[in-house]
Design an enzyme around this catalytic site. Structure first.
Site, PDB file in Angstrom:
ATOM      1  N   CYS A   2       0.825  -1.212   0.000  1.00  0.00           N
ATOM      2  CA  CYS A   2       0.000   0.000   0.000  1.00  0.00           C
ATOM      3  C   CYS A   2       0.862   1.267   0.000  1.00  0.00           C
ATOM      4  O   CYS A   2       1.540   1.548  -0.967  1.00  0.00           O
ATOM      5  CB  CYS A   2      -0.994  -0.038   1.153  1.00  0.00           C
ATOM      6  SG  CYS A   2      -2.381   1.114   0.910  1.00  0.00           S
ATOM      7  N   LYS A  37     -12.278   7.673  -1.405  1.00  0.00           N
ATOM      8  CA  LYS A  37     -11.435   6.569  -0.956  1.00  0.00           C
ATOM      9  C   LYS A  37     -11.706   5.308  -1.769  1.00  0.00           C
ATOM     10  O   LYS A  37     -12.855   4.949  -2.023  1.00  0.00           O
ATOM     11  CB  LYS A  37     -11.676   6.285   0.531  1.00  0.00           C
ATOM     12  CG  LYS A  37     -10.737   5.232   1.108  1.00  0.00           C
ATOM     13  CD  LYS A  37     -10.986   5.029   2.600  1.00  0.00           C
ATOM     14  CE  LYS A  37      -9.970   4.044   3.186  1.00  0.00           C
ATOM     15  NZ  LYS A  37     -10.198   3.824   4.635  1.00  0.00           N
ATOM     16  N   SER A  90      -7.601  -0.228   0.354  1.00  0.00           N
ATOM     17  CA  SER A  90      -8.027   0.765   1.337  1.00  0.00           C
ATOM     18  C   SER A  90      -7.054   1.935   1.271  1.00  0.00           C
ATOM     19  O   SER A  90      -6.052   1.964   1.975  1.00  0.00           O
ATOM     20  CB  SER A  90      -8.036   0.144   2.743  1.00  0.00           C
ATOM     21  OG  SER A  90      -8.395   1.097   3.715  1.00  0.00           O
ATOM     22  N   HIS A 124      -4.151  -4.528   0.031  1.00  0.00           N
ATOM     23  CA  HIS A 124      -3.871  -5.128   1.341  1.00  0.00           C
ATOM     24  C   HIS A 124      -4.272  -6.597   1.339  1.00  0.00           C
ATOM     25  O   HIS A 124      -5.223  -6.998   2.023  1.00  0.00           O
ATOM     26  CB  HIS A 124      -4.633  -4.388   2.439  1.00  0.00           C
ATOM     27  CG  HIS A 124      -4.008  -3.105   2.870  1.00  0.00           C
ATOM     28  ND1 HIS A 124      -2.876  -3.048   3.652  1.00  0.00           N
ATOM     29  CD2 HIS A 124      -4.358  -1.819   2.623  1.00  0.00           C
ATOM     30  CE1 HIS A 124      -2.552  -1.775   3.883  1.00  0.00           C
ATOM     31  NE2 HIS A 124      -3.431  -1.014   3.268  1.00  0.00           N
ATOM     32  N   GLU A 181      -2.967  -8.855   2.885  1.00  0.00           N
ATOM     33  CA  GLU A 181      -2.784  -9.425   4.224  1.00  0.00           C
ATOM     34  C   GLU A 181      -3.981  -9.198   5.135  1.00  0.00           C
ATOM     35  O   GLU A 181      -4.055  -9.793   6.223  1.00  0.00           O
ATOM     36  CB  GLU A 181      -1.521  -8.847   4.878  1.00  0.00           C
ATOM     37  CG  GLU A 181      -1.658  -7.475   5.518  1.00  0.00           C
ATOM     38  CD  GLU A 181      -1.694  -6.304   4.532  1.00  0.00           C
ATOM     39  OE1 GLU A 181      -1.754  -5.150   4.992  1.00  0.00           O
ATOM     40  OE2 GLU A 181      -1.663  -6.545   3.314  1.00  0.00           O
ATOM     41  N   ARG A 229     -14.742   2.617  12.178  1.00  0.00           N
ATOM     42  CA  ARG A 229     -13.907   3.658  12.790  1.00  0.00           C
ATOM     43  C   ARG A 229     -14.157   5.009  12.139  1.00  0.00           C
ATOM     44  O   ARG A 229     -14.325   6.029  12.827  1.00  0.00           O
ATOM     45  CB  ARG A 229     -12.438   3.264  12.645  1.00  0.00           C
ATOM     46  CG  ARG A 229     -11.430   4.288  13.131  1.00  0.00           C
ATOM     47  CD  ARG A 229     -10.083   4.041  12.472  1.00  0.00           C
ATOM     48  NE  ARG A 229     -10.141   4.233  11.021  1.00  0.00           N
ATOM     49  CZ  ARG A 229      -9.234   3.750  10.170  1.00  0.00           C
ATOM     50  NH1 ARG A 229      -8.224   3.024  10.615  1.00  0.00           N
ATOM     51  NH2 ARG A 229      -9.355   3.990   8.871  1.00  0.00           N
TER      52      ARG A 229
END
EC number: 2.3.1.31
Length: 311
Positions: A142, A163, A192, A235, A237, A249
């Site tokens: 990223c 985003k 992300s 991402h 992972e 969040r």
């Protein structure tokens, strides 16, 4: 084969529960084989979650792996205890005399800032320069991928209007490349991020090879032609619930954010998401460790001699 972790690392208990073969340092010293030494520069705010995600992947291969966690000296982490950093992390000055078979540079929550305005950028740049001679292959994730594309290859980032968050479909440009050996023609992966890079700049760069992209999310996997650097803009992972945690969040902070695409069943954040990228994640990390680290690194490869160190 096992992954060698520091004694009492919290992630160790979770890995054992998942039946991943881990060994603490004392037992690993009795193994009469040459393990791979992997350095992880963990820039993510929730370091313990990232540790577990990466160790889970590195521990699922036939290779014994020693792990060193690296933290920036020029930036104080706020979301992890000082005792955790003191017990399990080191700084660049403490390891710069060594060589590593592989290195992972994670993402970081600073992508909206110009690289030079990140307060630890000079340290990151120095580490990336050091890696050219002292690491066999580096996997960047990223923001780490964008930092490498900028620092090594002069490709800047582009701020997006919204985003890029969700699980996107990707294609492979060349299935004969070892990094994507065994990949399906079409596969999914989570993204992300608020920034991207130009697909044309990557395609036209003489030192880079575009291995995978998404029609919706853009550039995904980039490999340097010398196999030294691997850049992954998403991402892989991430756990099944990581995007959901990030979404919750941001909503709690009052941020105007879209629901991650192709992620929640029926796009309903109240429903439990499924991990559709796990198999390809394990395959990529296994391919990287095997073809780019294990098969390329010298058997006797540890400390940098004094002459080379001062070049």
């Amino acid at each position: 084969m096992p992954i060698n972790i520091p004694k009492n690392l919290p992630a160790g208990e979770h890995l054992r529960e998942e039946k991943i073969f881990v060994m603490e340092e004392d037992r690993a010293r009795t193994q009469q084989i040459r393990p791979l030494n992997i350095l992880i520069l963990n820039l993510m705010p929730e370091k313990e979650k990232t540790e577990l995600q990466l160790l889970r992947l590195l521990g699922n291969t036939p290779l014994q792996v020693n792990i060193t966690f690296l933290n920036t000296a020029t930036h104080e982490s706020k979301n992890v205890s000082k005792s955790h950093l003191q017990l399990f992390y080191t700084t660049f000055n403490q390891i710069r005399h060594r060589r590593y078979d592989g290195m992972i540079i994670t993402g970081a929550p600073v992508e909206k800032m110009p690289f030079e305005e990140v307060n630890y950028w000079q340290e990151i740049a120095e580490i990336m320069d050091w890696s050219k001679k002292n690491v066999t292959s580096v996997l960047h994730i990223c923001w780490g991928a964008q930092a490498a594309l900028y620092h090594h290859y002069g490709i800047g980032k582009i701020e997006l209007s919204a985003k890029c968050s969700g699980v996107y479909s990707h294609v492979i440009t060349d299935l004969t490349v070892d990094l994507v050996r065994g990949f399906s023609d079409l596969f999914t992966a989570p993204h992300s991020r608020y920034t991207s890079v130009s697909i044309d700049e990557v395609r036209n760069h003489p030192d880079l090879r575009l291995l995978s992209y998404s029609e919706d999310a853009g550039v995904f996997i980039v490999q340097s032609k010398d196999n030294k650097n691997i850049m992954i803009t998403g991402h892989l992972e991430y756990d099944a619930t990581t995007l959901a945690d990030e979404y919750s969040r941001d909503v709690a902070k009052g941020i105007d954010i879209n629901v991650p695409v192709n992620y929640f069943p029926n796009d309903d954040p109240e429903k439990e998401p499924m991990n559709t990228w796990r198999a390809h994640t394990h395959l990529l990390f296994s391919n990287w460790l095997n073809y780019y680290v294990y098969q390329e690194t010298p058997y006797e490869w540890d400390f940098v001699d004094e002459i080379e160190y001062h070049i």
